[in-house]
Design a protein around this motif. Structure first.
Motif, PDB file in Angstrom:
ATOM      1  N   HIS A 409      85.620  16.799 -17.985  1.00 21.64           N
ATOM      2  CA  HIS A 409      84.895  15.759 -18.866  1.00 21.64           C
ATOM      3  C   HIS A 409      83.371  15.881 -18.528  1.00 21.64           C
ATOM      4  CE1 HIS A 409      84.597  12.408 -15.975  1.00 21.64           C
ATOM      5  NE2 HIS A 409      84.647  13.572 -15.365  1.00 21.64           N
ATOM      6  N   TYR A 410      82.760  15.253 -19.306  1.00 19.56           N
ATOM      7  CA  TYR A 410      81.231  14.969 -19.047  1.00 19.56           C
ATOM      8  C   TYR A 410      81.002  13.753 -19.363  1.00 19.56           C
ATOM      9  CZ  TYR A 410      76.290  16.490 -18.499  1.00 19.56           C
ATOM     10  OH  TYR A 410      74.905  16.555 -18.480  1.00 19.56           O
ATOM     11  N   GLU A 411      80.848  12.825 -18.635  1.00 22.23           N
ATOM     12  CA  GLU A 411      80.694  11.294 -18.774  1.00 22.23           C
ATOM     13  C   GLU A 411      79.182  11.016 -19.475  1.00 22.23           C
ATOM     14  OE1 GLU A 411      81.454   8.953 -15.402  1.00 22.23           O
ATOM     15  OE2 GLU A 411      83.284   9.574 -15.178  1.00 22.23           O
ATOM     16  N   PRO A 412      79.329   9.836 -20.086  1.00 21.28           N
ATOM     17  CA  PRO A 412      78.113   9.650 -21.004  1.00 21.28           C
ATOM     18  C   PRO A 412      76.645   9.987 -20.417  1.00 21.28           C
ATOM     19  CG  PRO A 412      79.479   7.945 -21.106  1.00 21.28           C
ATOM     20  CD  PRO A 412      80.173   8.665 -20.198  1.00 21.28           C
ATOM     21  N   HIS A 413      75.947  10.555 -21.049  1.00 24.24           N
ATOM     22  CA  HIS A 413      74.585  11.242 -20.773  1.00 24.24           C
ATOM     23  C   HIS A 413      73.871  11.416 -21.957  1.00 24.24           C
ATOM     24  CE1 HIS A 413      76.795  14.870 -21.889  1.00 24.24           C
ATOM     25  NE2 HIS A 413      75.448  15.543 -22.101  1.00 24.24           N
ATOM     26  N   PHE A 414      72.541  11.654 -21.633  1.00 24.16           N
ATOM     27  CA  PHE A 414      71.686  12.201 -22.825  1.00 24.16           C
ATOM     28  C   PHE A 414      71.381  13.754 -22.739  1.00 24.16           C
ATOM     29  CE2 PHE A 414      70.451   7.488 -22.290  1.00 24.16           C
ATOM     30  CZ  PHE A 414      70.635   7.099 -23.634  1.00 24.16           C
ATOM     31  N   ASP A 415      70.873  14.252 -23.661  1.00 27.40           N
ATOM     32  CA  ASP A 415      70.647  15.705 -23.755  1.00 27.40           C
ATOM     33  C   ASP A 415      69.031  16.189 -23.706  1.00 27.40           C
ATOM     34  OD1 ASP A 415      73.293  16.547 -23.369  1.00 27.40           O
ATOM     35  OD2 ASP A 415      73.475  17.193 -25.358  1.00 27.40           O
ATOM     36  N   HIS A 416      68.419  15.053 -24.289  1.00 34.32           N
ATOM     37  CA  HIS A 416      67.109  15.156 -24.521  1.00 34.32           C
ATOM     38  C   HIS A 416      66.773  15.763 -23.169  1.00 34.32           C
ATOM     39  CE1 HIS A 416      67.709  11.047 -26.009  1.00 34.32           C
ATOM     40  NE2 HIS A 416      67.218  10.448 -24.610  1.00 34.32           N
ATOM     41  N   LEU A 461      73.465   8.638 -26.759  1.00 40.70           N
ATOM     42  CA  LEU A 461      74.175   8.639 -25.491  1.00 40.70           C
ATOM     43  C   LEU A 461      75.705   9.086 -25.735  1.00 40.70           C
ATOM     44  CD1 LEU A 461      74.043   7.826 -22.526  1.00 40.70           C
ATOM     45  CD2 LEU A 461      75.551   5.777 -23.111  1.00 40.70           C
ATOM     46  N   HIS A 462      76.010  10.308 -25.428  1.00 40.21           N
ATOM     47  CA  HIS A 462      77.258  10.845 -25.763  1.00 40.21           C
ATOM     48  C   HIS A 462      77.998  11.357 -24.495  1.00 40.21           C
ATOM     49  CE1 HIS A 462      74.434  14.150 -25.249  1.00 40.21           C
ATOM     50  NE2 HIS A 462      75.409  14.878 -25.108  1.00 40.21           N
ATOM     51  N   ALA A 463      79.361  11.844 -24.743  1.00 38.03           N
ATOM     52  CA  ALA A 463      80.168  11.952 -23.582  1.00 38.03           C
ATOM     53  C   ALA A 463      81.095  13.195 -24.028  1.00 38.03           C
ATOM     54  CB  ALA A 463      80.889  11.111 -22.987  1.00 38.03           C
TER      55      ALA A 463
HETATM   56 FE   LIG Z   1      75.433  16.540 -23.860  1.00 40.92          FE
END
Ligand SMILES: [Fe+2]
Ligand SMILES: O=C(O)CCC(=O)C(=O)O
Length: 496
Positions: A409-416, A461-463
């Motif tokens: 998984h990849y927990e909530p984060h921003f890609d900016h 904010l996405h995951a």
């Molecule tokens: Fe991302």
């Protein structure tokens, strides 16, 4: 490590097939050896039955003498058993460097516990290879594997122990309960491959209950443990200790069971939102009620797309998120996976000035330059056509190909700062925007993480939800703000 990507786990299948081959050959040789021993036994046994008075017959007496002097010696001191086991061990040692290490099994166990939590799975079901929702969430079967993949008592014991070692009694109790109940069911049977026993599981479970504040359960289990292992002084001491505690604290005198909480390893405020979105498995029927959320063939005014427009689906208006179906072909996605596979390295996250591995991002990734294969260049051109942006280096990053592992998984984060086939789980969830998109093979998801004025859009904010069943591959293309000044001009409206 191995557990953090399915591509690495695929190699483990090959390794086990080699070991299986060595064991097969060992079993053949040992069967031959034991059959021959049986033949010798039958021969001597038949002699004693057929010749009640061997002493009368000189020939018979001779064979008896010879047997006792030589044949028994050869039988008892036969080197065959040693040679056979030696060959098996050598075969194993050759594979040793390819075997998973402790951290891999531990990581895999944690991955299963993550799936248990995020998808509210029932431990008893998991142990039977079925993924079903826990009782308090309306028991529903999510997945039943085509082939039975049940876990052994020892498998459950191992997971319980991993949790126990982390002082995580929230997970150790149900897994050890499962182990104890399975060990009880098969008590008296000996399985060579097992690490733990009923006594061990009882011991760990009792102590987990004690730590969780349930003294009477700890006492019952420790007493049962003593029944099987009466000489265990430590368990005997524990029994005495628990009895004393219970004596001094009669029921209702304040000795309440401490609530065992799920360990907040992620220290994540958004965890409940995130997991709720993952549990929907990407089903968002409401979304289609809004007429603005239409699908269309899109050329984006680009000659590259005139003959083969993209199939664009609006997913969200604010933040602006669109999904391009069949953005890449099967051949393209297969090729990208093949090119990336040998270069996959454990994914890292930014931590201060440095980068480090993190529990909240379980995957392996590889950066692919457009020079490694013409397909990468083709895809770059398609991304430029679809977005109208400049995808030349340094205005974007190279293509990052990512493969998730067990419960990856990849927990909530921003890609900016997205190709795959997943049967269940693994949705991309937008936490604040409150929607999630299932993994769709060969589709591409596009969103702006910055507003036109350059400010980050918090709603992005996405995951990546934990992968429940299947093998999830994604490819990220991060397009920089710098270099797009004339392609996406800024405005003075802050919310643009
Ligand atoms: Fe991302
Ligand atoms: O795997 C996903 O669905 C999201 C991946 C992602 O957000 C990332 O790699 O930055």
């Amino acid at each position: 490590d191995m557990y953090s990507s399915m591509a690495s786990i695929q190699q483990a299948v090959t390794t086990e097939k080699v070991l299986l081959h060595h064991l097969e050959s060992y079993l053949e040789k040992e069967t031959y050896r034991l059959n021959d021993l049986r033949r010798f036994y039958d021969k001597v046994q038949a002699f004693h039955e057929a010749t009640p008075d061997p002493v009368a017959d000189p020939i018979v007496a001779y064979t008896l003498m010879k047997r006792l002097h030589l044949e028994w010696l050869n039988v008892v001191h036969s080197l065959e058993a040693t040679e056979n086991i030696q060959a098996l061990k050598e075969g194993y040692e050759k594979e040793e460097k390819r075997l998973p290490i402790f951290e891999d099994v531990e990581g895999a166990a944690k991955g299963l516990m993550r799936l248990q939590d995020v998808y509210s799975l029932n431990v008893n079901g998991m142990a039977r290879g079925k993924l079903q929702r826990a009782a308090n969430t309306a028991m529903s079967l999510l997945y039943k594997p085509p082939a039975s993949s049940t876990m052994s008592a020892d498998d459950c014991f191992h997971i319980g122990k991993v949790a126990y070692e982390m002082d995580d009694y929230y997970h150790s109790i149900p897994w050890l309960e499962e182990a104890v109940s399975m060990f009880r069911g098969s008590y008296g049977n000996w399985f060579t491959e097992d690490e733990g026993t009923l006594e061990d599981a009882l011991d760990y479970l009792a102590f987990s209950y004690y730590k969780a504040g349930n003294i009477s359960q700890a006492l019952d289990l420790s007493r049962e443990c003593l029944l099987y292992d009466p000489d265990n002084k430590r368990v005997a001491r524990n029994v005495a200790k628990y009895e004393k505690i219970l004596d001094e604290n009669p029921i209702g005198s304040g000795l309440e069971e401490a609530r065992v909480h799920r360990p907040n390893v992620t220290h994540l405020r958004t965890r409940d939102l995130y997991e709720g979105l993952c549990r929907t498995l990407g089903k968002q029927p409401k979304m289609y009620e809004n007429p603005k959320m239409f699908c269309m063939y899109d050329t984006n005014g680009s000659p590259h797309l005139t003959l083969q427009p993209l199939r664009r689906e609006m997913v969200s208006l604010d933040p602006y998120v669109v999904l391009y179906h069949d953005f890449v072909s099967d051949l393209e996605s297969e090729t990208i996976k093949e090119i990336a596979a040998p270069w996959l390295l454990r994914s890292v996250v930014a931590s201060g000035e440095k980068q480090s591995e993190a529990e909240y991002r379980i995957s392996k990734g590889a950066w692919l330059k457009d020079t490694v294969h013409s397909i990468i260049r083709t895809i770059d051109i398609r991304i430029a056509a679809a977005t109208g942006l400049n995808v030349q280096i340094p205005y974007t990053e190279h293509l990052q190909v990512v493969n998730y592992g067990i419960g990856g998984h990849y927990e909530p984060h921003f890609d900016h700062a997205t190709l795959s086939s997943v049967d269940m789980g693994g949705s991309t969830a937008f936490i604040y925007a409150n929607f999630s998109i299932p993994v769709i093979k060969n589709a591409a998801l596009f969103w702006w993480n910055l507003r036109r004025n350059g400010a980050g859009n918090e709603d992005t904010l996405h995951a990546g939800c934990p992968v429940l069943i299947g093998n999830k591959w994604v490819a990220n293309k991060w397009i920089h703000e710098y270099g797009q000044e004339f392609r996406r001009p800024c405005t003075l409206i802050p919310e643009d």
